[in-house]
Design a protein around this motif. Structure first.
Motif, PDB file in Angstrom:
ATOM      1  N   PHE A 117      40.107  30.641 -53.159  1.00  0.00           N
ATOM      2  CA  PHE A 117      38.681  29.406 -53.024  1.00  0.00           C
ATOM      3  C   PHE A 117      37.520  29.967 -52.378  1.00  0.00           C
ATOM      4  O   PHE A 117      37.826  29.893 -51.168  1.00  0.00           O
ATOM      5  CB  PHE A 117      39.239  28.233 -53.705  1.00  0.00           C
ATOM      6  CG  PHE A 117      38.165  27.584 -54.342  1.00  0.00           C
ATOM      7  CD1 PHE A 117      37.974  27.342 -56.005  1.00  0.00           C
ATOM      8  CD2 PHE A 117      37.173  26.564 -53.643  1.00  0.00           C
ATOM      9  CE1 PHE A 117      37.201  25.888 -56.136  1.00  0.00           C
ATOM     10  CE2 PHE A 117      35.760  25.510 -54.314  1.00  0.00           C
ATOM     11  CZ  PHE A 117      36.578  26.248 -55.033  1.00  0.00           C
ATOM     12  N   LEU A 118      36.321  29.718 -52.793  1.00  0.00           N
ATOM     13  CA  LEU A 118      34.422  29.718 -51.769  1.00  0.00           C
ATOM     14  C   LEU A 118      34.742  28.118 -51.883  1.00  0.00           C
ATOM     15  O   LEU A 118      34.236  27.473 -52.636  1.00  0.00           O
ATOM     16  CB  LEU A 118      33.989  30.849 -52.626  1.00  0.00           C
ATOM     17  CG  LEU A 118      32.778  31.412 -51.448  1.00  0.00           C
ATOM     18  CD1 LEU A 118      32.265  33.306 -51.882  1.00  0.00           C
ATOM     19  CD2 LEU A 118      31.731  30.182 -51.729  1.00  0.00           C
ATOM     20  N   THR A 146      26.440  36.848 -44.563  1.00  0.00           N
ATOM     21  CA  THR A 146      27.958  36.052 -43.877  1.00  0.00           C
ATOM     22  C   THR A 146      29.130  35.937 -45.758  1.00  0.00           C
ATOM     23  O   THR A 146      30.077  36.220 -45.577  1.00  0.00           O
ATOM     24  CB  THR A 146      27.311  34.576 -43.747  1.00  0.00           C
ATOM     25  OG1 THR A 146      26.746  35.201 -42.655  1.00  0.00           O
ATOM     26  CG2 THR A 146      28.825  34.045 -43.470  1.00  0.00           C
ATOM     27  N   TRP A 147      28.505  35.690 -47.244  1.00  0.00           N
ATOM     28  CA  TRP A 147      28.729  36.121 -47.834  1.00  0.00           C
ATOM     29  C   TRP A 147      29.129  37.123 -48.044  1.00  0.00           C
ATOM     30  O   TRP A 147      30.656  37.163 -48.097  1.00  0.00           O
ATOM     31  CB  TRP A 147      27.257  35.502 -49.252  1.00  0.00           C
ATOM     32  CG  TRP A 147      28.123  35.979 -50.652  1.00  0.00           C
ATOM     33  CD1 TRP A 147      28.219  36.714 -51.323  1.00  0.00           C
ATOM     34  CD2 TRP A 147      28.510  35.085 -50.625  1.00  0.00           C
ATOM     35  NE1 TRP A 147      29.096  36.845 -52.282  1.00  0.00           N
ATOM     36  CE2 TRP A 147      28.929  35.712 -52.814  1.00  0.00           C
ATOM     37  CE3 TRP A 147      28.200  32.860 -51.633  1.00  0.00           C
ATOM     38  CZ2 TRP A 147      29.263  34.583 -53.775  1.00  0.00           C
ATOM     39  CZ3 TRP A 147      28.764  33.020 -52.809  1.00  0.00           C
ATOM     40  CH2 TRP A 147      29.108  33.427 -53.898  1.00  0.00           C
ATOM     41  N   ARG A 148      28.901  38.262 -47.875  1.00  0.00           N
ATOM     42  CA  ARG A 148      29.188  39.323 -48.293  1.00  0.00           C
ATOM     43  C   ARG A 148      30.994  40.024 -46.866  1.00  0.00           C
ATOM     44  O   ARG A 148      31.617  40.393 -48.058  1.00  0.00           O
ATOM     45  CB  ARG A 148      28.027  40.676 -48.625  1.00  0.00           C
ATOM     46  CG  ARG A 148      27.218  40.512 -49.071  1.00  0.00           C
ATOM     47  CD  ARG A 148      25.980  42.046 -49.243  1.00  0.00           C
ATOM     48  NE  ARG A 148      25.357  41.704 -50.283  1.00  0.00           N
ATOM     49  CZ  ARG A 148      24.208  41.976 -50.661  1.00  0.00           C
ATOM     50  NH1 ARG A 148      23.724  42.462 -49.424  1.00  0.00           N
ATOM     51  NH2 ARG A 148      23.435  42.356 -51.215  1.00  0.00           N
ATOM     52  N   ALA A 155      28.465  29.612 -41.875  1.00  0.00           N
ATOM     53  CA  ALA A 155      29.398  29.700 -42.491  1.00  0.00           C
ATOM     54  C   ALA A 155      30.046  29.621 -43.935  1.00  0.00           C
ATOM     55  O   ALA A 155      28.800  29.316 -44.548  1.00  0.00           O
ATOM     56  CB  ALA A 155      30.196  27.969 -41.599  1.00  0.00           C
ATOM     57  N   ILE A 156      31.098  30.084 -44.024  1.00  0.00           N
ATOM     58  CA  ILE A 156      31.143  30.246 -45.556  1.00  0.00           C
ATOM     59  C   ILE A 156      33.264  30.328 -45.233  1.00  0.00           C
ATOM     60  O   ILE A 156      33.841  30.561 -44.222  1.00  0.00           O
ATOM     61  CB  ILE A 156      31.169  31.174 -46.387  1.00  0.00           C
ATOM     62  CG1 ILE A 156      31.356  31.729 -47.293  1.00  0.00           C
ATOM     63  CG2 ILE A 156      31.462  32.710 -45.583  1.00  0.00           C
ATOM     64  CD1 ILE A 156      31.010  32.216 -47.930  1.00  0.00           C
ATOM     65  N   VAL A 202      29.311  38.403 -37.936  1.00  0.00           N
ATOM     66  CA  VAL A 202      30.297  37.584 -39.056  1.00  0.00           C
ATOM     67  C   VAL A 202      31.660  37.929 -38.078  1.00  0.00           C
ATOM     68  O   VAL A 202      31.935  38.771 -38.127  1.00  0.00           O
ATOM     69  CB  VAL A 202      29.951  37.989 -39.666  1.00  0.00           C
ATOM     70  CG1 VAL A 202      31.142  36.576 -41.044  1.00  0.00           C
ATOM     71  CG2 VAL A 202      28.472  37.938 -40.855  1.00  0.00           C
ATOM     72  N   SER A 203      32.606  36.679 -38.129  1.00  0.00           N
ATOM     73  CA  SER A 203      33.451  37.129 -37.182  1.00  0.00           C
ATOM     74  C   SER A 203      34.591  35.797 -37.865  1.00  0.00           C
ATOM     75  O   SER A 203      34.459  34.399 -38.359  1.00  0.00           O
ATOM     76  CB  SER A 203      33.898  36.982 -35.921  1.00  0.00           C
ATOM     77  OG  SER A 203      33.387  35.570 -35.811  1.00  0.00           O
TER      78      SER A 203
END
Length: 288
Positions: free
Chosen positions: A73-74, A92-94, A61-62, A11-12
């Protein structure tokens, strides 16, 4: 944050150019993203967008966009269908949520994910429904409605700040000036009583925000924005209206708009109060 790995997933941070791919994923999911949203989104927090990759291929993605020291905001929480059920979404969330630090975080969650969000510390505040349809164009100019560029920018930013959980001048400057975006304001006796914006999207033109003092102000702006949408070829519009303002749903019904799907606005903690009675349409489900 630049990179976090979880098993075969890395994740980047993402660039605006890479985020064009995520926008296409959102379109495939039926979210009807705006055609030119990405530059304004990145103007607010260029470090707040993340991609998960497996062997270099983007699969998740996030976004976790920060507004000030207290609020983030997410949005854009997506995993490609072929890679679901493998833990990539949660990883990815974490990784991305760490970008929020100690801020309270908001999101607009679809029903299928709301229990998962609750387990992650989010609590439901209210529901939001997307209303869609064709608003008849007014047969004459709408009284008191002018191009937002004719209104003092500081006054408009202050009005926006009363309707959002944090001031957002960087986003607002970009949102109002993005090519293709049409912004209108309403003034009564020289006093700003609301503003709104419409933009081209994959399907129906998207209205957001729609902030107004009264239902009459909101109706005037909505009619004006519908006329603007017709000018760029969109007969139908979509507005995300919060149930926290019952007058919003009443306006939608008066204009013949139909609810299509709903989300829940959720938060991890206390947020700055807003003038809910002014919020007839949220800006975006992706950035709040």
């Amino acid at each position: 944050m630049t990179s976090v790995s979880s098993g075969s997933l890395s994740v980047s941070s993402a660039t605006p150019q890479e985020w064009a791919l995520v926008r296409s994923w959102a379109a495939e999911e039926g979210w009807n993203p705006g055609l030119s949203d990405v530059p304004a989104f990145f103007a607010q927090d260029p470090a707040g967008f993340f991609l998960g990759r497996v062997d270099g291929e983007p699969v998740s993605a996030i976004s976790v966009v920060t507004y000030d020291d207290s609020y983030a905001f997410l949005g854009f929480y997506l995993v490609r269908p072929a890679f679901r059920g493998l833990g990539h979404g949660l990883a990815t969330w974490r990784a991305a949520l760490a970008h929020a630090g100690g801020r309270a975080v908001g999101l607009d969650g679809v029903p299928a994910q709301q229990d998962n969000y609750r387990r992650s510390g989010f609590a439901t505040a209210y529901r939001t429904a997307r209303y869609v349809g064709e608003v008849p164009a007014p047969d004459r100019p709408v009284a008191g409605v002018v191009a937002a560029g004719q209104v003092d920018r500081a006054a408009l930013a202050a009005y926006d700040g009363a309707c959002h959980h944090a001031d957002r001048p960087r986003f607002l400057d970009a949102w109002l000036t993005t090519p293709g975006h049409r912004a209108l304001a309403r003034a009564v006796d020289g006093r700003l009583t609301g503003y709104g914006l419409v933009r081209p999207a994959e399907d129906e033109a998207r209205v957001g925000p729609l902030f107004a003092d009264t239902p009459a102000d909101a109706a005037a702006l909505l009619d004006g924005l519908a006329a603007e949408a017709r000018e760029f070829g969109a007969a139908r519009i979509a507005v995300d209206m919060p149930e926290a303002n019952p007058a919003a749903a009443s306006l939608a019904k008066e204009r013949g708009l139909e609810p299509t799907f709903e989300t829940a606005r959720m938060y991890t903690g206390p947020v700055r109060p807003v003038a809910r009675e002014r919020v007839f349409g949220v800006t975006t489900l992706e950035l709040g």
